[in-house]
Write a protein that holds these residues in place. Structure first.
Motif, PDB file in Angstrom:
ATOM      1  N   SER A   1      -2.428 -14.228  -9.387  1.00 48.27           N
ATOM      2  CA  SER A   1      -3.860 -14.381  -9.619  1.00 48.27           C
ATOM      3  C   SER A   1      -4.142 -15.835  -9.947  1.00 48.27           C
ATOM      4  N   GLU A   2      -5.031 -16.460  -9.181  1.00 51.24           N
ATOM      5  CA  GLU A   2      -5.398 -17.844  -9.418  1.00 51.24           C
ATOM      6  C   GLU A   2      -6.637 -17.957 -10.302  1.00 51.24           C
ATOM      7  N   ASN A   3      -7.527 -16.969 -10.199  1.00 55.63           N
ATOM      8  CA  ASN A   3      -8.780 -17.009 -10.954  1.00 55.63           C
ATOM      9  C   ASN A   3      -8.878 -15.761 -11.828  1.00 55.63           C
ATOM     10  N   PRO A   4      -8.740 -15.909 -13.143  1.00 56.08           N
ATOM     11  CA  PRO A   4      -8.756 -14.730 -14.028  1.00 56.08           C
ATOM     12  C   PRO A   4     -10.067 -13.965 -13.935  1.00 56.08           C
ATOM     13  N   GLY A   5      -9.915 -12.635 -13.811  1.00 52.96           N
ATOM     14  CA  GLY A   5     -11.075 -11.768 -13.774  1.00 52.96           C
ATOM     15  C   GLY A   5     -11.694 -11.603 -12.405  1.00 52.96           C
ATOM     16  N   GLN A   6     -11.251 -12.374 -11.411  1.00 47.83           N
ATOM     17  CA  GLN A   6     -11.859 -12.301 -10.081  1.00 47.83           C
ATOM     18  C   GLN A   6     -11.005 -11.548  -9.071  1.00 47.83           C
ATOM     19  N   THR A   7      -9.792 -11.186  -9.451  1.00 47.40           N
ATOM     20  CA  THR A   7      -8.892 -10.469  -8.539  1.00 47.40           C
ATOM     21  C   THR A   7      -8.726  -9.037  -9.014  1.00 47.40           C
ATOM     22  N   GLN A   8      -9.009  -8.093  -8.140  1.00 37.94           N
ATOM     23  CA  GLN A   8      -8.850  -6.676  -8.451  1.00 37.94           C
ATOM     24  C   GLN A   8      -7.520  -6.180  -7.894  1.00 37.94           C
ATOM     25  N   PHE A   9      -6.712  -5.579  -8.762  1.00 43.90           N
ATOM     26  CA  PHE A   9      -5.404  -5.081  -8.346  1.00 43.90           C
ATOM     27  C   PHE A   9      -5.425  -3.562  -8.273  1.00 43.90           C
ATOM     28  N   HIS A  10      -5.022  -3.053  -7.116  1.00 45.48           N
ATOM     29  CA  HIS A  10      -4.995  -1.609  -6.909  1.00 45.48           C
ATOM     30  C   HIS A  10      -3.729  -1.009  -7.514  1.00 45.48           C
ATOM     31  N   THR A  11      -3.669   0.287  -7.554  1.00 44.10           N
ATOM     32  CA  THR A  11      -2.522   1.007  -8.114  1.00 44.10           C
ATOM     33  C   THR A  11      -1.781   1.742  -7.009  1.00 44.10           C
ATOM     34  N   ILE A  12      -0.467   1.609  -7.021  1.00 42.74           N
ATOM     35  CA  ILE A  12       0.383   2.346  -6.066  1.00 42.74           C
ATOM     36  C   ILE A  12       0.763   3.684  -6.696  1.00 42.74           C
ATOM     37  N   GLN A  13       0.648   4.754  -5.932  1.00 42.94           N
ATOM     38  CA  GLN A  13       0.947   6.083  -6.448  1.00 42.94           C
ATOM     39  C   GLN A  13       2.441   6.260  -6.733  1.00 42.94           C
ATOM     40  N   SER A  51       0.843  -1.193   0.000  1.00 44.03           N
ATOM     41  CA  SER A  51       0.000   0.000   0.000  1.00 44.03           C
ATOM     42  C   SER A  51       0.877   1.242   0.000  1.00 44.03           C
ATOM     43  N   ASP A  52       0.273   2.371  -0.319  1.00 40.96           N
ATOM     44  CA  ASP A  52       1.005   3.638  -0.242  1.00 40.96           C
ATOM     45  C   ASP A  52       1.462   3.909   1.186  1.00 40.96           C
ATOM     46  N   GLU A  53       0.606   3.571   2.143  1.00 41.55           N
ATOM     47  CA  GLU A  53       0.958   3.792   3.548  1.00 41.55           C
ATOM     48  C   GLU A  53       2.166   2.951   3.963  1.00 41.55           C
ATOM     49  N   LEU A  54       2.240   1.712   3.454  1.00 38.77           N
ATOM     50  CA  LEU A  54       3.372   0.856   3.794  1.00 38.77           C
ATOM     51  C   LEU A  54       4.669   1.423   3.222  1.00 38.77           C
ATOM     52  N   LEU A  55       4.652   1.857   1.977  1.00 42.75           N
ATOM     53  CA  LEU A  55       5.867   2.426   1.375  1.00 42.75           C
ATOM     54  C   LEU A  55       6.310   3.689   2.105  1.00 42.75           C
ATOM     55  N   LEU A  56       5.353   4.504   2.526  1.00 40.71           N
ATOM     56  CA  LEU A  56       5.702   5.726   3.259  1.00 40.71           C
ATOM     57  C   LEU A  56       6.253   5.395   4.645  1.00 40.71           C
ATOM     58  N   ALA A  57       5.711   4.339   5.278  1.00 38.70           N
ATOM     59  CA  ALA A  57       6.234   3.924   6.586  1.00 38.70           C
ATOM     60  C   ALA A  57       7.669   3.418   6.450  1.00 38.70           C
ATOM     61  N   LEU A  58       7.953   2.681   5.372  1.00 35.90           N
ATOM     62  CA  LEU A  58       9.311   2.187   5.133  1.00 35.90           C
ATOM     63  C   LEU A  58      10.258   3.309   4.734  1.00 35.90           C
ATOM     64  N   SER A  59       9.703   4.465   4.409  1.00 31.61           N
ATOM     65  CA  SER A  59      10.518   5.607   3.983  1.00 31.61           C
ATOM     66  C   SER A  59      10.732   6.634   5.088  1.00 31.61           C
TER      67      SER A  59
END
Length: 434
Positions: A267-279, A243-251
């Protein structure tokens, strides 16, 4: 007659002397042979015996300790038990010998306070072996472990256990060790509350944490570790925990510079996993704080799931594609990964990657290792790629089937051209014929 008698006496005397000499010679040989065949193993230096014992499995150590008193003393030396691996399996499901549980109990009772570097290897996929590992963990109440690894060489058998049983056993180690510096708990039912126990007792000493494929851990749980364990230098986790919060904590200024960050994007099941974007700003802060970090990303996605990735510059250094990846994605890699050091593509399809490889060679100035599996590249484009990268390509693993002959180079010619630009002899990898 007298002359004949004297001759016979002389011959008889000579024969006796010869027999005596032969018997003496054989006696000496026999004595020497006895000395060679009967060394005094009990008088070997204990340091030598200790070195040998360290390579033996637990059951073989126990058998060897019964040879003599000296070897038994070595068996109980604290140095022998500082680093130990418990191999656990069930004889019904494995060809390996199972370690007798009573022997393990005796060792823990006598040497648990000596154990420092411990790993549990479940060499079969049975639930019983994973339960045996938990039973051993729950007995380590007098230990002060520095490293702990839970390894399943077959499918992740720890995930078959009741969550409460596993957490209870693991918490025993977290509470009693107080000095854990390295923890590898991939494919286990560890959860957020157990991580809080880990941090409460080992925040000053924890330096390495590997916990990929732990579905009961949330981003908040791993953030708690980063917030409290300021000495953490190596971290491995799944992308859903990033997460963005994790990267900022490590920084943060309180945190040491991270040396290694591994992220598994699965991803084990195509189309069923939503991937977020890191800023991008989070990545920038992270790299500013840890400019020499190795950022390793393993992608096991389907082609339609790559949309959130490689849309802007990311500081990845080692990139592995375990499934088929499109030309479009590899083209974006060349535009967004300037720190790339290693690239491995297991499969791509039937469209040549000529333009994509050339773009990667132009933009990724630190690239030194490349591996291509089920892909296609024309011989001319491949030679140009190697020419652009030059001698910095220390590792170049390309299957012969990847290279497509063209008007300029045949498969026989490409060996000489690539070797010339690398400055060393190079051949494409061959598919085994068996």
């Amino acid at each position: 007659m007298k002359r004949g008698r004297k001759t016979n006496e002389a011959n008889s005397s000579s024969s006796e002397e010869t027999i005596e000499k032969e018997s003496k010679r054989h006696k000496v040989i026999d004595e020497k042979t006895v000395v060679v065949q009967s060394p005094d193993w009990a008088n070997l230096l204990q340091d030598i015996i200790l070195q040998v014992f360290q390579y033996l499995p637990l059951l073989d150590r126990a058998h060897a300790s019964q040879v003599c008193r000296s070897w038994n003393q070595v068996f109980h030396m604290p140095d022998l038990w500082r680093c130990f691996e418990f191999e656990l399996n069930q004889p019904a499901t494995s060809y390996l010998r199972a370690t007798h549980p009573e022997l393990i109990k005796q060792i823990i009772k006598r040497h648990s306070n000596h154990l420092q570097y411990v790993s549990f290897k479940v060499v079969d996929s049975s639930k019983e072996s994973a339960e045996a590992a938990c039973d051993i963990l729950s007995q380590l109440v007098n230990c002060s472990l520095k490293t702990l690894g839970l390894i399943s060489t077959a499918r992740p058998s720890f995930m078959d256990l009741p969550k409460s049983h596993f957490i209870s056993a693991l918490t025993v180690v977290f509470v009693n060790s107080k000095s854990l510096s390295s923890l590898k708990i991939d494919d286990t039912p560890v959860d957020d509350p157990s991580l809080k126990v880990l941090v409460a007792n080992n925040s000053d000493t924890l330096k390495l944490l590997k916990m990929s494929s732990c579905p009961h851990v949330s981003p908040a749980g791993i953030l708690c570790v980063a917030d409290q364990c300021h000495g953490l230098r190596e971290l491995a986790l799944n992308y859903h925990l990033l997460s963005d919060e994790l990267l900022l904590a490590l920084s943060s200024e309180k945190h040491v510079r991270l040396e290694h960050l591994r992220i598994d994007v699965v991803s084990e099941n195509p189309g069923q996993t939503q991937f977020h974007t890191i800023q991008k700003s989070s990545w920038d802060a992270f790299i500013k704080h840890s400019p020499k970090v190795n950022l390793v990303m393993y992608f096991f996605l389907y082609e339609e799931e790559f949309d959130p990735f490689f849309r802007y510059e990311i500081p990845v250094t080692h990139l592995y594609f375990g499934r088929s990846v499109s030309k479009d994605v590899l083209g974006r890699v060349g535009m967004t990964c300037p720190r790339l050091v290693e690239l491995v593509v297991c499969a791509n399809g039937l469209r040549p990657l000529d333009e994509e490889l050339i773009r990667i060679a132009e933009r990724c100035k630190y690239l030194s290792a490349v591996g291509l599996g089920e892909c296609e590249v024309s011989c001319s484009a491949f030679v140009e790629f190697v020419k652009m990268c030059g001698g910095r390509l220390s590792q170049l693993s390309i299957m012969e089937e990847v290279l497509i002959p063209d008007q300029k180079y045949s498969l026989e010619q490409i060996h000489w051209e690539v070797s010339k630009h690398l400055g060393r002899v190079w051949f494409p990898d061959m598919m085994p014929t068996w």
